[in-house]
Design a protein around this motif. Structure first.
Motif, PDB file in Angstrom:
ATOM      1  N   ALA A 127     -47.491  61.501  63.935  1.00 46.06           N
ATOM      2  CA  ALA A 127     -48.653  61.399  63.231  1.00 46.06           C
ATOM      3  C   ALA A 127     -49.595  60.398  63.726  1.00 46.06           C
ATOM      4  N   ASN A 128     -49.466  59.211  64.368  1.00 44.58           N
ATOM      5  CA  ASN A 128     -50.062  58.366  64.879  1.00 44.58           C
ATOM      6  C   ASN A 128     -50.901  58.939  65.995  1.00 44.58           C
ATOM      7  N   ARG A 129     -50.043  59.757  66.952  1.00 41.66           N
ATOM      8  CA  ARG A 129     -50.756  60.228  68.091  1.00 41.66           C
ATOM      9  C   ARG A 129     -51.624  61.445  67.625  1.00 41.66           C
ATOM     10  N   ARG A 130     -51.383  62.165  66.615  1.00 47.27           N
ATOM     11  CA  ARG A 130     -52.402  63.028  65.954  1.00 47.27           C
ATOM     12  C   ARG A 130     -53.615  62.446  65.444  1.00 47.27           C
ATOM     13  N   VAL A 131     -53.407  61.258  64.864  1.00 49.68           N
ATOM     14  CA  VAL A 131     -54.523  60.392  64.466  1.00 49.68           C
ATOM     15  C   VAL A 131     -55.444  60.127  65.563  1.00 49.68           C
ATOM     16  N   ASP A 132     -54.984  59.561  66.829  1.00 50.76           N
ATOM     17  CA  ASP A 132     -55.357  59.384  67.753  1.00 50.76           C
ATOM     18  C   ASP A 132     -56.397  60.341  68.445  1.00 50.76           C
ATOM     19  N   GLU A 133     -55.675  61.418  68.463  1.00 43.62           N
ATOM     20  CA  GLU A 133     -56.274  62.721  68.992  1.00 43.62           C
ATOM     21  C   GLU A 133     -57.517  62.892  68.143  1.00 43.62           C
ATOM     22  N   THR A 134     -57.399  62.971  66.857  1.00 40.01           N
ATOM     23  CA  THR A 134     -58.482  63.358  65.943  1.00 40.01           C
ATOM     24  C   THR A 134     -59.635  62.268  65.978  1.00 40.01           C
ATOM     25  N   LEU A 135     -59.220  60.904  66.159  1.00 41.17           N
ATOM     26  CA  LEU A 135     -60.434  59.926  66.280  1.00 41.17           C
ATOM     27  C   LEU A 135     -61.055  60.187  67.522  1.00 41.17           C
ATOM     28  N   ALA A 136     -60.423  60.435  68.570  1.00 42.28           N
ATOM     29  CA  ALA A 136     -60.972  60.956  69.818  1.00 42.28           C
ATOM     30  C   ALA A 136     -62.145  61.889  69.809  1.00 42.28           C
ATOM     31  N   PHE A 137     -61.625  63.150  68.966  1.00 40.58           N
ATOM     32  CA  PHE A 137     -62.490  64.334  68.883  1.00 40.58           C
ATOM     33  C   PHE A 137     -63.637  63.857  68.223  1.00 40.58           C
ATOM     34  N   LEU A 138     -63.526  62.912  67.225  1.00 41.46           N
ATOM     35  CA  LEU A 138     -64.812  62.672  66.463  1.00 41.46           C
ATOM     36  C   LEU A 138     -65.566  61.248  66.871  1.00 41.46           C
ATOM     37  N   SER A 139     -65.168  60.974  68.021  1.00 40.78           N
ATOM     38  CA  SER A 139     -65.894  59.846  68.882  1.00 40.78           C
ATOM     39  C   SER A 139     -65.812  58.660  68.363  1.00 40.78           C
ATOM     40  N   LEU A 140     -64.709  58.288  67.615  1.00 44.57           N
ATOM     41  CA  LEU A 140     -64.420  57.142  66.790  1.00 44.57           C
ATOM     42  C   LEU A 140     -63.714  56.061  67.411  1.00 44.57           C
ATOM     43  N   ALA A 161     -63.464  60.040  56.740  1.00 43.94           N
ATOM     44  CA  ALA A 161     -63.234  61.088  55.833  1.00 43.94           C
ATOM     45  C   ALA A 161     -62.916  62.474  56.622  1.00 43.94           C
ATOM     46  N   LEU A 162     -63.538  62.790  57.398  1.00 36.71           N
ATOM     47  CA  LEU A 162     -63.480  63.725  58.273  1.00 36.71           C
ATOM     48  C   LEU A 162     -62.073  64.146  59.029  1.00 36.71           C
ATOM     49  N   ALA A 163     -61.792  62.591  59.388  1.00 34.99           N
ATOM     50  CA  ALA A 163     -60.815  62.565  60.196  1.00 34.99           C
ATOM     51  C   ALA A 163     -59.328  62.958  59.495  1.00 34.99           C
ATOM     52  N   ARG A 164     -59.380  62.354  58.086  1.00 37.97           N
ATOM     53  CA  ARG A 164     -58.392  62.532  57.182  1.00 37.97           C
ATOM     54  C   ARG A 164     -58.132  63.942  56.813  1.00 37.97           C
ATOM     55  N   ALA A 165     -59.417  64.935  56.830  1.00 35.00           N
ATOM     56  CA  ALA A 165     -59.195  66.220  56.689  1.00 35.00           C
ATOM     57  C   ALA A 165     -58.850  66.997  57.896  1.00 35.00           C
TER      58      ALA A 165
END
Length: 264
Positions: A127-140, A161-165
């Motif tokens: 999950a933390n790996r997926r979080v990091d991938e999602t944050l990178a996609f959103l430039s966070l 909020a977008l990242a959580r979705a």
């Protein structure tokens, strides 16, 4: 990439009982949303667009009609725990109010990782790996995830909020006024992120707004809603350049002189 979603809305209606009696918020609407399409649902306040979106997302119960996702009745699906997991993995909704939607006591990483664990069955490490991938996609920046919601700006909270979705890789993303409270420069960032997610993952999107320029930019087609009913729909360029309904013409006239980029 997951299989494209198919959402069928059939005779969907919603009534409420208020101080002045019963009134109809949504009037028996029928349409479909297919994977990869980005539908802009636009109308004035009180037109019923948010209520319609919440019923499609499964957050409000219809008075009449049905919503089917991939042939399955959403509101029957939500009656079981397994069904709820299946539905929320496929359909996610992001709303305007990011302040109240986060637990102020939890870090943003916890908030984003939780749906990845609960809905996707990922381990904490996964999950933390997926979080990091999602944050990178959103430039966070990943460092922001260790903060509390109150430490961030409105635009940063909206991206979380977008990242959580997006962390569950939904096949339909329902966005309800997600940019209306943001500065214009931040709006552009969010709109581009939404469009990029749809293009990269083949996801469908229902973008609810009262702002025509932003909606035209992010959407491939428009539905114009008034008094609980969709009064006009079609490809964005057709609706914007040759509106058929008087209300649509009135709506577009209010933005005359405003640059109107049409989605590609």
């Amino acid at each position: 990439m997951s299989a494209p979603i198919r959402v069928e809305v059939d005779g969907l209606g919603k009534d409420f009982v208020g101080p002045d009696g019963r009134f109809t918020a949504v009037r028996d609407q029928t349409f479909a949303i297919d994977g990869g399409t980005r539908i802009g649902l636009i109308g004035e306040s009180g037109s019923g667009k948010s209520t319609l979106a919440r019923m499609i997302a499964g957050l409000a119960t219809p008075t009449r009609g049905t919503v089917h996702v991939d042939g399955r009745d959403v509101h029957r699906l939500l009656a079981t725990r397994a069904g709820r997991t299946e539905h929320w993995r496929a359909v996610q909704m992001v709303a305007q109010d990011t302040t109240s939607s986060f637990d102020p006591r939890r870090t943003l990483r916890d908030a984003v990782a939780t749906p990845a664990v609960r809905l996707c069955g990922l381990t904490t490490v996964e999950a933390n790996r997926r979080v990091d991938e999602t944050l990178a996609f959103l430039s966070l920046p990943a460092a922001l995830a260790d903060r509390r919601p109150s430490d961030l700006s409105g635009g940063q909270r909206q991206r979380f909020a977008l990242a959580r979705a997006l962390v569950v890789r939904p096949r339909l993303l329902v966005c309800d006024e997600v940019v209306s409270a943001l500065d214009v420069s931040v709006q552009g960032t969010i709109l581009n992120l939404l469009k990029n997610y749809s293009l990269e993952f083949g996801a469908a999107m229902l973008f609810v707004s009262h702002g025509l320029p932003a909606t035209a930019f992010v959407s491939t087609s428009l539905m114009v809603m008034r008094a609980g009913a969709v009064v006009e729909s079609g490809p964005v360029e057709s609706v914007v350049t040759a509106p058929a309904h008087p209300y649509t013409r009135q709506l577009i006239a209010a933005y005359r002189g405003t640059p109107m980029a049409v989605a590609s």
